[in-house]
Design a protein around this motif. Structure first.
Motif, mmCIF file in Angstrom:
data_model
loop_
_atom_site.group_PDB
_atom_site.id
_atom_site.type_symbol
_atom_site.label_atom_id
_atom_site.label_comp_id
_atom_site.label_asym_id
_atom_site.label_seq_id
_atom_site.Cartn_x
_atom_site.Cartn_y
_atom_site.Cartn_z
ATOM 1 N N ILE A 64 0.835 -1.199 0.000
ATOM 2 C CA ILE A 64 0.000 0.000 0.000
ATOM 3 C C ILE A 64 0.872 1.251 0.000
ATOM 4 O O ILE A 64 0.538 2.261 -0.648
ATOM 5 N N PHE A 65 1.997 1.198 0.699
ATOM 6 C CA PHE A 65 2.942 2.320 0.714
ATOM 7 C C PHE A 65 3.446 2.615 -0.697
ATOM 8 O O PHE A 65 3.598 3.781 -1.087
ATOM 9 N N ALA A 66 3.697 1.562 -1.475
ATOM 10 C CA ALA A 66 4.108 1.766 -2.872
ATOM 11 C C ALA A 66 3.006 2.463 -3.660
ATOM 12 O O ALA A 66 3.284 3.302 -4.524
ATOM 13 N N GLY A 67 1.750 2.123 -3.384
ATOM 14 C CA GLY A 67 0.650 2.803 -4.044
ATOM 15 C C GLY A 67 0.548 4.265 -3.643
ATOM 16 O O GLY A 67 0.227 5.126 -4.469
ATOM 17 N N LEU B 284 -6.106 5.102 -3.988
ATOM 18 C CA LEU B 284 -5.499 3.820 -3.602
ATOM 19 C C LEU B 284 -6.343 2.625 -4.038
ATOM 20 O O LEU B 284 -5.943 1.485 -3.813
ATOM 21 N N ARG B 285 -7.504 2.858 -4.600
ATOM 22 C CA ARG B 285 -8.441 1.773 -4.885
ATOM 23 C C ARG B 285 -7.828 0.613 -5.663
ATOM 24 O O ARG B 285 -8.015 -0.552 -5.264
ATOM 25 N N PRO B 286 -7.097 0.829 -6.759
ATOM 26 C CA PRO B 286 -6.521 -0.334 -7.462
ATOM 27 C C PRO B 286 -5.557 -1.140 -6.607
ATOM 28 O O PRO B 286 -5.533 -2.371 -6.671
ATOM 29 N N TYR B 287 -4.765 -0.454 -5.783
ATOM 30 C CA TYR B 287 -3.797 -1.149 -4.939
ATOM 31 C C TYR B 287 -4.491 -1.892 -3.797
ATOM 32 O O TYR B 287 -4.109 -3.018 -3.453
ATOM 33 N N LEU B 288 -5.500 -1.276 -3.213
ATOM 34 C CA LEU B 288 -6.264 -1.951 -2.168
ATOM 35 C C LEU B 288 -6.966 -3.182 -2.726
ATOM 36 O O LEU B 288 -7.032 -4.223 -2.057
ATOM 37 N N ALA B 289 -7.513 -3.065 -3.937
ATOM 38 C CA ALA B 289 -8.176 -4.220 -4.551
ATOM 39 C C ALA B 289 -7.190 -5.362 -4.758
ATOM 40 O O ALA B 289 -7.501 -6.530 -4.476
ATOM 41 N N MET B 290 -5.983 -5.040 -5.237
ATOM 42 C CA MET B 290 -4.968 -6.082 -5.434
ATOM 43 C C MET B 290 -4.589 -6.731 -4.112
ATOM 44 O O MET B 290 -4.502 -7.963 -4.006
ATOM 45 N N VAL B 291 -4.384 -5.903 -3.078
ATOM 46 C CA VAL B 291 -4.000 -6.428 -1.771
ATOM 47 C C VAL B 291 -5.091 -7.330 -1.199
ATOM 48 O O VAL B 291 -4.822 -8.423 -0.679
ATOM 49 N N VAL B 292 -6.344 -6.895 -1.301
ATOM 50 C CA VAL B 292 -7.456 -7.678 -0.754
ATOM 51 C C VAL B 292 -7.607 -8.996 -1.512
ATOM 52 O O VAL B 292 -7.814 -10.054 -0.904
ATOM 53 N N ILE B 293 -7.492 -8.953 -2.832
ATOM 54 C CA ILE B 293 -7.625 -10.185 -3.624
ATOM 55 C C ILE B 293 -6.533 -11.179 -3.255
ATOM 56 O O ILE B 293 -6.796 -12.375 -3.013
ATOM 57 N N LEU B 294 -5.276 -10.725 -3.192
ATOM 58 C CA LEU B 294 -4.179 -11.622 -2.836
ATOM 59 C C LEU B 294 -4.329 -12.152 -1.411
ATOM 60 O O LEU B 294 -4.043 -13.325 -1.142
ATOM 61 N N SER B 295 -4.781 -11.290 -0.503
ATOM 62 C CA SER B 295 -4.947 -11.716 0.884
ATOM 63 C C SER B 295 -6.064 -12.743 1.028
ATOM 64 O O SER B 295 -5.945 -13.704 1.799
ATOM 65 N N ALA C 141 -10.666 -2.643 -10.306
ATOM 66 C CA ALA C 141 -9.227 -2.691 -10.043
ATOM 67 C C ALA C 141 -8.394 -2.405 -11.295
ATOM 68 O O ALA C 141 -7.220 -2.044 -11.194
ATOM 69 N N GLY C 142 -8.975 -2.576 -12.468
ATOM 70 C CA GLY C 142 -8.217 -2.347 -13.687
ATOM 71 C C GLY C 142 -8.127 -0.902 -14.106
ATOM 72 O O GLY C 142 -7.458 -0.583 -15.089
ATOM 73 N N SER C 143 -8.766 0.023 -13.385
ATOM 74 C CA SER C 143 -8.747 1.447 -13.735
ATOM 75 C C SER C 143 -8.306 2.261 -12.537
ATOM 76 O O SER C 143 -8.404 1.820 -11.394
ATOM 77 N N SER C 144 -7.820 3.465 -12.810
ATOM 78 C CA SER C 144 -7.361 4.353 -11.748
ATOM 79 C C SER C 144 -7.991 5.724 -11.924
ATOM 80 O O SER C 144 -8.190 6.191 -13.051
ATOM 81 N N ASP C 145 -8.266 6.388 -10.810
ATOM 82 C CA ASP C 145 -8.826 7.724 -10.857
ATOM 83 C C ASP C 145 -7.808 8.765 -11.275
ATOM 84 O O ASP C 145 -8.155 9.920 -11.521
#
Length: 319
Positions: free
Chosen positions: A201-204, A235-246, A313-317
């Motif tokens: 998330i820090f990277a995001g 942060l939505r795309p990064y949070l989505a990736m983190v939640v999916i992997l978790s 998750a495939g788009s960013s604001d």
């Protein structure tokens, strides 16, 4: 006479012009062919490993899910019998429910704490040393983590219970209480993966332009308002990736449960992977275990697809 002499010269020039593209095209194609061969050479080991250790076992597992197979005798085709048995099996649904409880506690607590920790790092310090220390628990194997926490939270000798008793709370039966065992396992997982998740998330956070926060401060926005209106949406795309992997990792928890509770007490921590393991290597029902594995794979595919679509998750604001 002059026209007669110029005609062969024009033909030679035309032939030279027609030959030039072919003369330059051949080295270009050869160069591209060499790049393709080099790319295939570097990709081949990973592709071979993927095929041998993932694709082929997956296909074999799907096949065995339609058979009655116990290793000692050849597999016998039984069609959908394993799936019918699975749907009617209360132990399967119990293990799924226990796993869902574990996932909800783990993902909920871990995501909230990781976001807060990542924001604090982004605002207060970007020290490489701090990030290295945070990542330390992630580098420890799950088996070692399980054994260490099994000792720390032991009712009689655990230093954790000694501390609780010293501050006046009293000893807690973490591993023997059927209502506490799943939260205990989930919070141990949070401790192990919190630093890794926070770093993702820090990277995001580093991709969010600082000018947006400066504009927010000029408009008089508080830190909380900027967090809700700037940080979280971007942060939505990064949070989505983190939640999916978790979620995928949490549904596959096995080693931590195996070395701490073994599924107890009274199947209170019997997660789906433990149920699959016991069916396969305890009762040698590999066909039925394969059916449960395929069901778990389908559940994870559906959850991942829904999470990906709902979170966009495939788009960013920022685009």
């Amino acid at each position: 006479m002059t026209d007669t002499m110029e005609a062969p010269a024009r033909r030679a020039a035309v032939e030279d012009e027609g030959a030039s593209p072919r003369r330059f095209r051949l080295p270009h194609l050869s160069h591209r062919r060499g790049d393709l061969i080099a790319a295939l050479f570097f990709v081949a080991p990973a592709t071979l490993g993927l095929a041998v250790f993932l694709v082929w076992p997956t296909l074999r597992g799907i096949y065995f899910s339609f058979t009655d197979y116990n290793v000692f005798t050849p597999a016998q085709w039984v069609g959908l019998d394993n799936y019918v048995r699975m749907v009617q099996d209360p132990e399967f649904w119990h293990s799924m429910w226990v796993t869902v409880q574990y996932v909800l506690v783990n993902i909920g607590v871990q995501t909230v704490l990781a976001v807060l920790l990542a924001v604090l790092m982004h605002r207060l310090t970007r020290s490489v040393f701090v990030r290295s220390v945070m990542l330390t628990p992630f580098l420890v194997s799950n088996v070692v983590v399980g054994l260490v926490w099994l000792w720390i939270l032991d009712y009689q000798l655990g230093i954790g219970n000694k501390f609780l008793e010293w501050i006046g709370i009293g000893r807690v039966f973490f591993w023997g209480d059927d209502k506490l065992v799943i939260p205990t396992l989930a919070l141990i997982t949070v401790w192990k993966f919190l630093g890794y998740t926070a770093l993702l998330i820090f990277a995001g956070l580093q991709t969010i332009p600082e000018q947006l926060y400066e504009a927010g401060r000029l408009d008089g926005a508080s830190e909380g308002r900027m967090f809700r209106s700037i940080t979280l949406p971007l942060l939505r795309p990064y949070l989505a990736m983190v939640v999916i992997l978790s979620i995928i990792g949490s549904f596959q928890v096995f080693d931590l449960v195996s070395v701490t509770t073994g599924g107890g007490p009274v199947n209170a921590s019997q997660v789906i992977q433990m149920e699959i393991y016991k069916a396969a290597f305890g009762r040698f029902e590999f066909g039925y275990a394969s059916a449960m594995s395929v069901a778990l794979m389908l559940v994870l595919l559906v959850i991942t697809f829904l999470q990906y679509r709902l979170s966009r998750a495939g788009s960013s604001d920022l685009a």
